[in-house]
Design a protein around this motif. Structure first.
Motif, mmCIF file in Angstrom:
data_model
loop_
_atom_site.group_PDB
_atom_site.id
_atom_site.type_symbol
_atom_site.label_atom_id
_atom_site.label_comp_id
_atom_site.label_asym_id
_atom_site.label_seq_id
_atom_site.Cartn_x
_atom_site.Cartn_y
_atom_site.Cartn_z
ATOM 1 N N TYR A 171 0.830 -1.201 0.000
ATOM 2 C CA TYR A 171 0.000 0.000 0.000
ATOM 3 C C TYR A 171 0.862 1.248 0.000
ATOM 4 O O TYR A 171 1.861 1.329 0.724
ATOM 5 N N LYS B 122 1.014 5.258 0.929
ATOM 6 C CA LYS B 122 0.394 6.204 1.856
ATOM 7 C C LYS B 122 1.085 7.546 1.702
ATOM 8 O O LYS B 122 2.298 7.617 1.525
ATOM 9 N N TRP C 38 -4.479 6.907 1.435
ATOM 10 C CA TRP C 38 -4.056 5.529 1.186
ATOM 11 C C TRP C 38 -4.459 5.105 -0.221
ATOM 12 O O TRP C 38 -5.489 5.527 -0.744
#
Length: 115
Positions: free
Chosen positions: A94, A96, A105
């Motif tokens: 992910y 961020k 996000w």
């Protein structure tokens, strides 16, 4: 609302490389710190690498010397170059980003490393 879009995940054999990219869904003001996290099945999401607005970087111990984070502040993009991949690197990765008190996000991209 700005969203982050990751790309570059996939299936690779152990020892191989992948390059993950993250970009905002539309033009937006410059982000502060930008990070890559990962979450393996049954485990908590963990910070893999971080790059500050000034370019300082941090790496989680298990990826030091194998992963490299970089950013293009003008485009608000961040890249994670992953080399010498191991099966234990398998996870959803992910992106961020932070700006003031706002946190953004991405939806995540799957990285699978086969042995």
């Amino acid at each position: 609302q700005v969203q982050l879009v990751e790309s570059g995940g996939g299936l690779v054999q152990a020892g191989g490389s992948l390059r993950l990219s993250c970009a905002p869904s539309r033009s937006t003001a410059r982000f502060d710190a930008m990070d890559w996290y990962r979450q393996a099945p049954g485990k908590q999401r963990e910070l893999v690498a971080r790059i500050s607005a000034g370019g300082s970087s941090y790496y989680e111990d298990s990826v030091k010397g194998r992963f490299s984070i970089s950013r293009d502040s003008a485009k608000n993009t961040v890249v994670l170059q992953m080399n010498s991949l191991k099966p234990e690197d398998t996870a959803v990765y992910y992106c961020k980003a932070e700006r003031s008190e706002n946190i953004y996000w991405g939806q995540g991209t799957q990285v699978t490393v086969s042995s």
